[in-house]
Design a protein around this motif. Structure first.
Motif, PDB file in Angstrom:
ATOM      1  N   ILE A  37      10.817 -11.430   3.231  1.00 27.38           N
ATOM      2  CA  ILE A  37      10.254 -10.513   2.230  1.00 27.38           C
ATOM      3  C   ILE A  37       8.737 -10.593   2.236  1.00 27.38           C
ATOM      4  O   ILE A  37       8.038  -9.571   2.156  1.00 27.38           O
ATOM      5  N   LEU A  38       8.210 -11.819   2.348  1.00 30.53           N
ATOM      6  CA  LEU A  38       6.768 -12.005   2.371  1.00 30.53           C
ATOM      7  C   LEU A  38       6.147 -11.312   3.587  1.00 30.53           C
ATOM      8  O   LEU A  38       5.094 -10.670   3.493  1.00 30.53           O
ATOM      9  N   SER A  39       6.828 -11.408   4.724  1.00 33.14           N
ATOM     10  CA  SER A  39       6.322 -10.781   5.947  1.00 33.14           C
ATOM     11  C   SER A  39       6.289  -9.266   5.800  1.00 33.14           C
ATOM     12  O   SER A  39       5.324  -8.601   6.216  1.00 33.14           O
ATOM     13  N   PHE A  40       7.329  -8.701   5.192  1.00 32.68           N
ATOM     14  CA  PHE A  40       7.369  -7.257   4.986  1.00 32.68           C
ATOM     15  C   PHE A  40       6.266  -6.819   4.027  1.00 32.68           C
ATOM     16  O   PHE A  40       5.608  -5.786   4.242  1.00 32.68           O
ATOM     17  N   GLY A  41       6.030  -7.615   2.976  1.00 30.87           N
ATOM     18  CA  GLY A  41       4.958  -7.290   2.044  1.00 30.87           C
ATOM     19  C   GLY A  41       3.596  -7.329   2.706  1.00 30.87           C
ATOM     20  O   GLY A  41       2.749  -6.455   2.474  1.00 30.87           O
ATOM     21  N   VAL A  42       3.365  -8.338   3.545  1.00 30.03           N
ATOM     22  CA  VAL A  42       2.100  -8.442   4.270  1.00 30.03           C
ATOM     23  C   VAL A  42       1.927  -7.244   5.197  1.00 30.03           C
ATOM     24  O   VAL A  42       0.828  -6.680   5.325  1.00 30.03           O
ATOM     25  N   TYR A  43       3.004  -6.837   5.852  1.00 26.93           N
ATOM     26  CA  TYR A  43       2.950  -5.665   6.728  1.00 26.93           C
ATOM     27  C   TYR A  43       2.515  -4.414   5.946  1.00 26.93           C
ATOM     28  O   TYR A  43       1.675  -3.635   6.410  1.00 26.93           O
ATOM     29  N   LEU A  44       3.095  -4.216   4.750  1.00 27.00           N
ATOM     30  CA  LEU A  44       2.737  -3.045   3.942  1.00 27.00           C
ATOM     31  C   LEU A  44       1.269  -3.068   3.546  1.00 27.00           C
ATOM     32  O   LEU A  44       0.592  -2.028   3.546  1.00 27.00           O
ATOM     33  N   VAL A  45       0.765  -4.255   3.224  1.00 21.45           N
ATOM     34  CA  VAL A  45      -0.635  -4.371   2.815  1.00 21.45           C
ATOM     35  C   VAL A  45      -1.567  -4.108   3.999  1.00 21.45           C
ATOM     36  O   VAL A  45      -2.519  -3.322   3.906  1.00 21.45           O
ATOM     37  N   VAL A  46      -1.287  -4.750   5.129  1.00 14.51           N
ATOM     38  CA  VAL A  46      -2.182  -4.676   6.280  1.00 14.51           C
ATOM     39  C   VAL A  46      -2.186  -3.284   6.900  1.00 14.51           C
ATOM     40  O   VAL A  46      -3.218  -2.815   7.392  1.00 14.51           O
ATOM     41  N   HIS A  47      -1.038  -2.595   6.878  1.00  9.99           N
ATOM     42  CA  HIS A  47      -0.942  -1.262   7.488  1.00  9.99           C
ATOM     43  C   HIS A  47      -1.078  -0.137   6.471  1.00  9.99           C
ATOM     44  O   HIS A  47      -0.753   1.009   6.774  1.00  9.99           O
ATOM     45  N   GLY A  48      -1.580  -0.444   5.283  1.00  8.70           N
ATOM     46  CA  GLY A  48      -1.654   0.572   4.233  1.00  8.70           C
ATOM     47  C   GLY A  48      -2.539   1.744   4.566  1.00  8.70           C
ATOM     48  O   GLY A  48      -2.332   2.844   4.044  1.00  8.70           O
TER      49      GLY A  48
END
Length: 277
Positions: A139-150
């Motif tokens: 879940i943390l990895s998916f959240g980081v992905y959303l932030v970085v690729h926003g």
């Protein structure tokens, strides 16, 4: 007083009804369809622009160097509003944290079912505990992905931070966060404040032109690279200060919501020792 309440409700619903009437039907082109035709590589182009939507679609990629027009609007065109939202979240988190932490310190309490550090809870199995930890990483990895690729694809700091905060709730229900409330509060409060500080810091960095000016988008660095108009593969390192602002908001939302979750968990799962005598 009752009459004023009725009038206020009627006015609010009137505004909502008028707004709904002006929504574009699904599939219908917004504004002038010619706005999506080819345009000059540099400068502001208002050819075919008849609405604000047209302007964002026509100039968003060129002005902000971002493929995600929503991110361009949130962090560039209306960055002040986003700063206000982040500040409101900071104030809410601080208020809730101080209120409940003061309550927890004022009483002699036990965290119900929360084991000491380094021990597995008696009411849960190691399979559940390790499974929750593995899910937490995912879940943390998916959240980081959303932030970085926003700034490249749908997502951003608010969405990614909320997803990561849900992972904190998973740790709580699996008892991987122990009774160390004070240390947890200090760590989460520090990073929440850091996120808002980074956002404000980038705002002042462009103060030579205006507050929150996207100065990196107008440099020769990778963050100022030219984005081709229309559909393209996108670049992770682009969009000027937008990815940094998204990261700052993601940090604040993640640790802010996590702090509220942890605080409410301890407040709801405690027993007053005086009542046990």
């Amino acid at each position: 007083m009752r009459l004023l309440s009725v009038v206020a409700i009627v006015i609010i619903f009137g505004f909502l009804f008028v707004g709904i009437l002006h929504l574009h039907p699904v599939g219908e082109a917004v504004g002038n369809p010619d706005v999506l035709q080819q345009r000059p590589e540099y400068g502001i182009d208002i050819n075919g622009v008849t609405t604000m939507d047209d302007y964002f679609l026509r100039n968003g990629q060129v002005e902000t160097k971002s493929n995600n027009i929503v991110a361009s609007v949130v962090f560039d065109y209306r960055g002040f509003d986003t700063l206000g939202e982040a500040t409101v979240l900071f104030i809410v988190v601080s208020s809730v944290s101080m209120l409940f932490f003061t309550f927890l310190k004022s009483k002699s309490i036990i965290s119900a079912g929360v084991p000491p550090a380094g021990q597995f809870p008696k009411i849960e199995s190691r399979v559940i505990t390790f499974g929750a930890f593995i899910m937490y990483i995912m879940i943390l990895s998916f959240g980081v992905y959303l932030v970085v690729h926003g700034h490249v694809s749908p997502g951003g700091g608010f969405q990614g931070g909320s997803v990561m905060a849900s992972a904190t709730a998973l740790l709580l229900i699996s008892f991987l966060i122990t009774r160390h409330m004070q240390q947890t509060r200090k760590i989460f409060s520090f990073f929440e404040s850091l996120g808002l500080t980074i956002f404000i810091g980038f705002g002042f960095a462009g103060i030579g032109i205006s507050f929150l000016f996207n100065f990196l988008a107008h440099t020769s660095t990778a963050f100022g690279r030219i984005i081709p108009f229309g559909p393209n593969q996108g670049y992770l390192i682009s969009a000027g200060i937008l990815p940094w602002l998204s990261l700052a908001v993601g940090i604040e939302v993640f640790f802010g919501l996590s702090l509220i979750i942890v605080t409410l968990f301890h407040a709801s799962g405690v027993k007053d020792t005086n009542s046990l005598r």
